[in-house]
Design a protein around this motif. Structure first.
Motif, mmCIF file in Angstrom:
data_model
loop_
_atom_site.group_PDB
_atom_site.id
_atom_site.type_symbol
_atom_site.label_atom_id
_atom_site.label_comp_id
_atom_site.label_asym_id
_atom_site.label_seq_id
_atom_site.Cartn_x
_atom_site.Cartn_y
_atom_site.Cartn_z
ATOM 1 N N THR A 27 -2.488 4.209 3.413
ATOM 2 C CA THR A 27 -2.211 3.189 2.399
ATOM 3 C C THR A 27 -1.894 1.857 3.052
ATOM 4 O O THR A 27 -2.370 0.811 2.620
ATOM 5 N N ASN A 94 -4.679 0.773 -4.060
ATOM 6 C CA ASN A 94 -4.236 2.027 -4.652
ATOM 7 C C ASN A 94 -4.186 1.915 -6.177
ATOM 8 O O ASN A 94 -3.226 2.332 -6.809
ATOM 9 N N ARG A 149 2.687 2.584 -12.065
ATOM 10 C CA ARG A 149 2.702 3.443 -10.879
ATOM 11 C C ARG A 149 3.741 4.543 -11.058
ATOM 12 O O ARG A 149 4.833 4.304 -11.549
ATOM 13 N N ASP A 151 6.030 7.890 -9.214
ATOM 14 C CA ASP A 151 6.941 7.954 -8.065
ATOM 15 C C ASP A 151 6.211 7.970 -6.729
ATOM 16 O O ASP A 151 6.774 7.589 -5.708
ATOM 17 N N GLU A 152 4.945 8.418 -6.720
ATOM 18 C CA GLU A 152 4.157 8.453 -5.492
ATOM 19 C C GLU A 152 3.314 7.183 -5.341
ATOM 20 O O GLU A 152 2.410 7.138 -4.518
ATOM 21 N N SER A 153 3.562 6.165 -6.161
ATOM 22 C CA SER A 153 2.848 4.886 -6.159
ATOM 23 C C SER A 153 1.386 5.008 -6.559
ATOM 24 O O SER A 153 0.581 4.131 -6.243
#
Length: 159
Positions: A27, A94, A149, A151-153
């Motif tokens: 990322t 992302n 988004r 919690d894991e983005s």
């Protein structure tokens, strides 16, 4: 060159799925490959028209922008515009185009934010809005989705 870059990203993504730390590194690498954020400056006492690099048109009435405590912005206002208009840009940021378990056809993803001279974020006054025209990138009719988004983005888009 572009195909080589995409192949490298694909290989890295498969490798990175084996370990959370590798996913974080991927990322980070993707975000360094390109940044579509553009900065514009407008006066706090005027109506301004901004046109982004990829054609997004924004009309800003600076009097409609306030701080969280409803205090009006004074001085120069910085408008940050991010235009994600390609699949590669969506991947780099992302911002995959999924709504729950469904894939979406994207007409682009856009982020518009305002800041005062000190860097404090501004918002629109209650009941006010921006006039925005997005570039037409696909032939299919588009609907407006908001990206949130988890919690894991990971980005999830909601109508």
């Amino acid at each position: 060159m572009k195909k080589l870059l995409l192949l490298s990203i694909f290989i890295l993504s498969i490798y990175s799925c084996q370990n959370d730390q590798k996913a974080i590194e991927l990322t980070s690498l993707l975000s360094e490959l390109g940044d579509e954020t553009q900065n514009f400056t407008v006066s706090s006492d005027s109506v301004s028209e901004i046109i982004g690099k990829y054609g997004t048109r924004i009309v800003v009435n600076s009097g409609d922008l306030v701080h969280e405590n409803e205090r009006s912005a004074i001085g120069e206002i910085r408008l940050e515009l991010t235009e994600l208009t390609t699949k590669e840009a969506l991947v780099r940021h992302n911002a995959q185009t999924r709504s729950g378990d469904e894939w979406l056809i994207s007409g682009g993803a856009y982020n518009i934010q305002f800041f005062d001279e000190s860097g404090a974020q501004l918002r629109l006054r209650d009941g006010k809005s921006l006039e925005v025209q997005f570039p037409k990138l696909v032939d299919e009719p588009m609907q407006l989705f908001s990206g949130l988004r988890n919690d894991e983005s990971v980005m999830n888009w909601q109508l």
